[in-house]
Scaffold this motif. Structure first.
Motif, short mmCIF file in Angstrom:
data_model
loop_
_atom_site.label_atom_id
_atom_site.label_comp_id
_atom_site.label_asym_id
_atom_site.label_seq_id
_atom_site.Cartn_x
_atom_site.Cartn_y
_atom_site.Cartn_z
N LEU A 96 -22.78 63.52 31.63
CA LEU A 96 -23.10 63.83 30.23
C LEU A 96 -22.91 65.32 29.93
CD1 LEU A 96 -26.25 61.58 29.74
CD2 LEU A 96 -23.91 61.15 28.94
N PHE A 97 -23.25 66.17 30.88
CA PHE A 97 -23.07 67.62 30.71
C PHE A 97 -21.60 67.98 30.51
CE2 PHE A 97 -22.66 71.93 32.63
CZ PHE A 97 -23.43 72.63 31.70
N SER A 98 -20.71 67.24 31.17
CA SER A 98 -19.28 67.53 31.04
C SER A 98 -18.80 67.38 29.61
CB SER A 98 -18.48 66.62 31.97
OG SER A 98 -18.45 65.29 31.48
N LEU A 99 -19.49 66.58 28.83
CA LEU A 99 -19.10 66.41 27.43
C LEU A 99 -19.16 67.72 26.65
CD1 LEU A 99 -20.79 63.00 26.59
CD2 LEU A 99 -18.34 63.47 26.84
N LEU A 100 -20.04 68.62 27.06
CA LEU A 100 -20.11 69.92 26.39
C LEU A 100 -18.79 70.68 26.51
CD1 LEU A 100 -23.65 71.10 27.56
CD2 LEU A 100 -23.01 70.18 25.31
N PHE A 101 -18.14 70.57 27.66
CA PHE A 101 -16.88 71.27 27.86
C PHE A 101 -15.76 70.63 27.05
CE2 PHE A 101 -19.42 72.29 31.58
CZ PHE A 101 -19.31 73.66 31.59
N TYR A 102 -15.73 69.30 27.00
CA TYR A 102 -14.74 68.63 26.17
C TYR A 102 -14.95 68.99 24.70
CZ TYR A 102 -13.24 65.62 30.03
OH TYR A 102 -12.73 65.14 31.20
N ALA A 103 -16.19 68.98 24.25
CA ALA A 103 -16.49 69.30 22.86
C ALA A 103 -16.12 70.75 22.54
CB ALA A 103 -17.97 69.05 22.57
N LYS A 104 -16.40 71.66 23.45
CA LYS A 104 -16.04 73.07 23.24
C LYS A 104 -14.53 73.24 23.14
CE LYS A 104 -16.69 77.57 23.23
NZ LYS A 104 -17.15 78.24 22.04
N GLN A 110 -6.00 71.42 35.21
CA GLN A 110 -6.76 70.17 35.14
C GLN A 110 -6.97 69.60 36.54
OE1 GLN A 110 -6.18 66.71 35.64
NE2 GLN A 110 -8.04 66.09 34.58
N GLU A 111 -6.08 69.91 37.44
CA GLU A 111 -6.20 69.40 38.80
C GLU A 111 -7.37 70.03 39.56
OE1 GLU A 111 -4.66 66.69 40.08
OE2 GLU A 111 -4.00 66.55 38.00
N PHE A 112 -7.98 71.06 38.97
CA PHE A 112 -9.20 71.59 39.58
C PHE A 112 -10.30 70.55 39.61
CE2 PHE A 112 -7.55 75.95 38.72
CZ PHE A 112 -7.64 76.42 40.02
N THR A 113 -10.14 69.48 38.84
CA THR A 113 -11.13 68.39 38.91
C THR A 113 -11.15 67.80 40.31
OG1 THR A 113 -9.54 66.72 38.15
CG2 THR A 113 -10.90 67.80 36.46
N GLN A 114 -10.06 67.96 41.05
CA GLN A 114 -10.03 67.46 42.42
C GLN A 114 -11.02 68.20 43.30
OE1 GLN A 114 -8.32 64.69 43.15
NE2 GLN A 114 -7.75 64.71 40.99
N LEU A 115 -11.41 69.39 42.86
CA LEU A 115 -12.43 70.13 43.58
C LEU A 115 -13.73 69.33 43.63
CD1 LEU A 115 -12.94 72.83 45.00
CD2 LEU A 115 -13.58 73.79 42.78
#
Length: 163
Positions: free
Chosen positions: A131-139, A96-101
């Motif tokens: 909004l696109f990031s929601l696709l990853f959460y939904a998946k 999850q810390e890859f979000t720091q990228l």
């Protein structure tokens, strides 16, 4: 520089003043719901930045953006806690810390868009990414639900509040 300082102050004050009441008010919502609401507020705040014509509208956009942040950040950690197998939970938190990228790529990408297309395009692009990031959460949520229904055991996000 002065306006940017004010916007950062509005951001900080909004977190200090609203995090506890918003968290309490939204306890009934689950992780994916709060992440969705938060991402939509991120996007709305970014669109607000794109079309603001004065300092007041920029500050209002910052408040909307910050409320989105209040919703997303604790919920994403809670969601990870629920959907990951206990044996590898630390690995998931590390990943999850890859979000720091995004702290590196975001300013670089935004700078490219800003210099090529202007501020409105940059903020709208950032809104789209939110909004696109929601696709990853939904998946991820869908994969978890499929695994839960086939295993018929383990904690259910429906039974937990993700704050």
């Amino acid at each position: 520089v002065t306006l940017f300082s004010y916007l950062l102050s509005v951001h900080g004050f909004t977190i200090v003043l609203l995090q506890a009441p918003i968290t309490k008010m939204l306890e009934k919502y689950k992780g994916l719901q709060t992440i969705t609401m938060g991402s939509m507020l991120f996007a709305l705040g970014e669109v607000g930045f794109a079309f603001s014509t004065n300092e007041g509208l920029l500050m209002l956009s910052m408040i909307v953006f910050t409320i989105g942040e209040i919703l997303v950040i604790p919920s994403e950690y809670a969601l990870i806690d629920v959907i990951t197998p206990e044996k590898v939970r630390g690995t998931y938190y590390g990943a999850q810390e890859f979000t720091q990228l995004g702290g590196f790529i975001g300013p670089w990408l935004a700078g490219l868009i800003l210099s090529s297309y202007g501020g409105k395009a940059m903020f709208i692009a950032m809104s789209g990414i939110s909004l696109f990031s929601l696709l990853f959460y939904a998946k991820g949520w869908k994969m978890y639900r499929i695994k839960q229904s086939s295993a018929k055991h383990g904690p259910s996000l429906d039974d937990k509040v993700c704050f």
